[in-house]
Design an enzyme around this catalytic site. Structure first.
Site, short mmCIF file in Angstrom:
data_model
loop_
_atom_site.label_atom_id
_atom_site.label_comp_id
_atom_site.label_asym_id
_atom_site.label_seq_id
_atom_site.Cartn_x
_atom_site.Cartn_y
_atom_site.Cartn_z
N GLU A 1 0.65 -1.25 0.06
CA GLU A 1 -0.16 -0.13 0.06
C GLU A 1 1.09 1.21 0.18
O GLU A 1 0.78 2.10 0.59
CB GLU A 1 -0.82 0.06 1.26
CG GLU A 1 -2.11 -1.12 1.10
CD GLU A 1 -3.11 -0.93 2.25
OE1 GLU A 1 -2.97 -0.36 3.14
OE2 GLU A 1 -3.90 -1.98 2.12
N GLU B 1 -5.42 -8.33 -0.49
CA GLU B 1 -6.05 -8.11 0.51
C GLU B 1 -7.69 -7.73 0.20
O GLU B 1 -7.72 -6.83 -0.47
CB GLU B 1 -5.60 -6.67 1.46
CG GLU B 1 -4.25 -7.04 2.00
CD GLU B 1 -3.88 -5.97 3.03
OE1 GLU B 1 -4.69 -5.30 3.70
OE2 GLU B 1 -2.69 -5.68 3.11
#
Ligand code: AHR
Length: 502
Positions: free
Chosen positions: A173, A292
């Site tokens: 991320e 995710e």
């Protein structure tokens, strides 16, 4: 009574399912590692301190790959802290979650655990505080035969054979302002390309995942993917997607429509990958790693109460209810629908932290238990192997604030490898019963192997250590006559129908 039909045609398929579609994720955070998979004083623990009860549930869940060690944690992690004698390992501050990391579990311990539960490790390198040098050393430590500084260190630390980790994430991320070492797309794209080159120079058999957006709602979504791929297209194999859903407004109709958002997200990222491919005149197809995905919102308030600098605090401990089963089911079906491009997917996470498997806190005796969402994942992982059939669906739908038509039926069919068994996964979003007629062109339905459903529960009901009532049960509410199968799906239900075909 709702009416719906699902038609599949023998040669109209989407793709073979990559077994890594049923992956999960263990981050060094909360009680995922410490008090989750690892708890030396627990009655079931093995000689390395890993809980055997948890191992059994991980196997039962059918997880195929586990992403490790983070997550946001990754961006401040020194992997060297987790190797060598345990009593010499440093205790560190984990800045991502503002907790204390004891480093009692590191690469060696995790790899051994992964082998025992039969999962592949999806390793990750820190692109927050570190980069190219750390990444090449880590690949050398894990995958190089021997005779070099880092590979010999691995051997010294007790692991003669290389771990041979195949899939690697280049950071986590990195588009998120919360990330330690957050980067612009330009900064990350350049760094990821150079890091990828160095990693593949050490081991050219590895596959690499570049960071995409951390949700489709990031203001940088789209531009991030274009810029990152512009730099990395030739050096990486997958682009990642992350997305969590929730029902904070307590609006069931809108919540049940989440998978339409996931569907749009995947289509958008595929379009961007293909645009970059065309622009670069490339022959290579960029595939996706949805590394995710899950439901995450139940624990938002309680997490605000957690004090900093604890070891393994109970963070992100969502207790999943029955409506979460339905949403998770639609998300699984959506991933299967995109099996042609989504090759890796990780249910985030695996134990305690937004997880299907739960253990009681500070309890060395009671056994791990299955959250409600354990079951749709388990059934999809078990019966979703083979080839995904193109679903031709006809059904009514409903309107929400965000969508003009949310179909009442979400469904997919998977033909097993030897083409003898067809499994249909289906969620009925309607509150009414639905007759689902199955029409299989080129495949004769001979008999029903089994029909199980999860239905009839209070939508807010949860499982716990002492009550595990929310689970699939057999149903005989179907009719098979002259090869035509009609199945009655209860209102608000997750269904798995398995038939013999010829
Ligand atoms: O899975 C929990 C967290 O969610 C991960 O650490 C991070 O990558 C994401 O924001």
């Amino acid at each position: 009574m709702q009416k719906a039909s699902l038609r599949v045609v023998k040669d109209m398929t989407i793709s073979k399912v990559d077994k890594r579609l049923f992956g999960s994720f263990i981050e060094h955070m909360g009680r995922a590692v410490y008090g989750g998979i690892y708890q030396p004083n627990h009655v079931t623990s093995d000689e390395d301190g890993f809980r055997n009860d948890v191992k059994e549930l991980v196997k039962e869940l059918g997880v195929t790959l586990v992403r490790y060690p983070g997550g946001n944690f990754l961006s401040g992690y020194n992997w060297e802290d987790g190797i060598g004698p345990k009593d010499k390992r440093p205790v560190r501050t984990d800045l991502a979650w503002r907790a204390i990391e004891t480093n009692q579990v590191g690469i060696h311990e995790f790899a051994k655990w992964a082998k025992e539960v039969g999962v592949e490790v999806n390793m990750a390198v820190n692109m927050g505080t570190r980069g190219i040098d750390e990444a090449r050393h880590l690949v050398e430590y894990c995958n190089f035969e021997g005779g070099t500084y880092w590979s010999d260190k691995r051997i010294e630390n007790g692991q003669k054979e290389p771990f041979g980790f195949k899939t690697w994430c280049i950071g986590n991320e990195m588009d998120g302002p919360w990330q330690i070492g957050h980067k612009t797309a330009e900064e990350y794209g350049r760094a990821a390309a150079e890091t990828a080159k160095a990693m593949k120079l050490v081991d050219d058999s590895i596959e690499l995942v570049a960071c995409g957006s951390s949700t489709s709602h990031m203001p940088t979504f789209g531009d991030w993917e274009l810029t990152v791929l512009d730099h990395t297209y030739d050096h990486v194999d997958y682009l990642s997607l992350h997305q969590y859903y929730g029902n904070p407004a307590n609006n069931l109709d809108e919540y049940l429509a989440c998978s339409l958002d996931m569907d749009d997200f995947i289509k958008g990222v595929v379009a961007i990958c293909d645009a970059v491919k065309a622009k670069k005149h490339s022959k290579k197809q960029m595939n996706l790693s949805f590394d995710e995905w899950n439901i995450w919102y139940h624990s938002n308030e309680s997490d605000k109460q957690i004090k900093p600098w604890l070891i393994a605090p109970p963070q992100l401990e969502d207790h999943y209810n029955f409506e979460d089963v339905l949403v998770l089911g639609t998300l699984l079906i959506t991933l299967l629908k995109h099996a042609d491009r989504v090759k890796i997917a990780c249910l985030a996470q695996l134990v305690n932290v937004i997880a299907p498997i739960f253990t009681e806190e500070n309890d060395n005796e009671s056994l791990a238990w299955r959250q409600t969402t354990f079951y749709p994942f388990m059934q999809a992982a078990k019966y979703g192997k083979g080839t995904v059939m193109m679903p031709l669906i006809s059904c009514d739908g409903y309107k929400t604030e965000n969508y003009d038509k949310v179909p009442y039926l979400e469904s997919i069919a998977v033909l097993n490898e030897d083409e003898t068994e067809l499994t249909i996964f289906a969620v009925n979003r309607s509150r009414e019963q639905m007759t689902l007629s199955l029409d299989t062109l080129g495949l004769d339905v001979e008999s029903v192997i089994g029909f199980s459903h999860m239905a009839g529960h209070d939508i807010k009901a949860v499982n716990s250590l002492t009550s595990g009532d929310i689970k699939p049960v057999a149903s005989d509410n179907y009719q098979l006559a002259d090869g035509n199968l009609d199945v009655v799906l209860e209102g608000l239900s997750w269904n798995t129908i398995r038939v013999v075909v010829k």
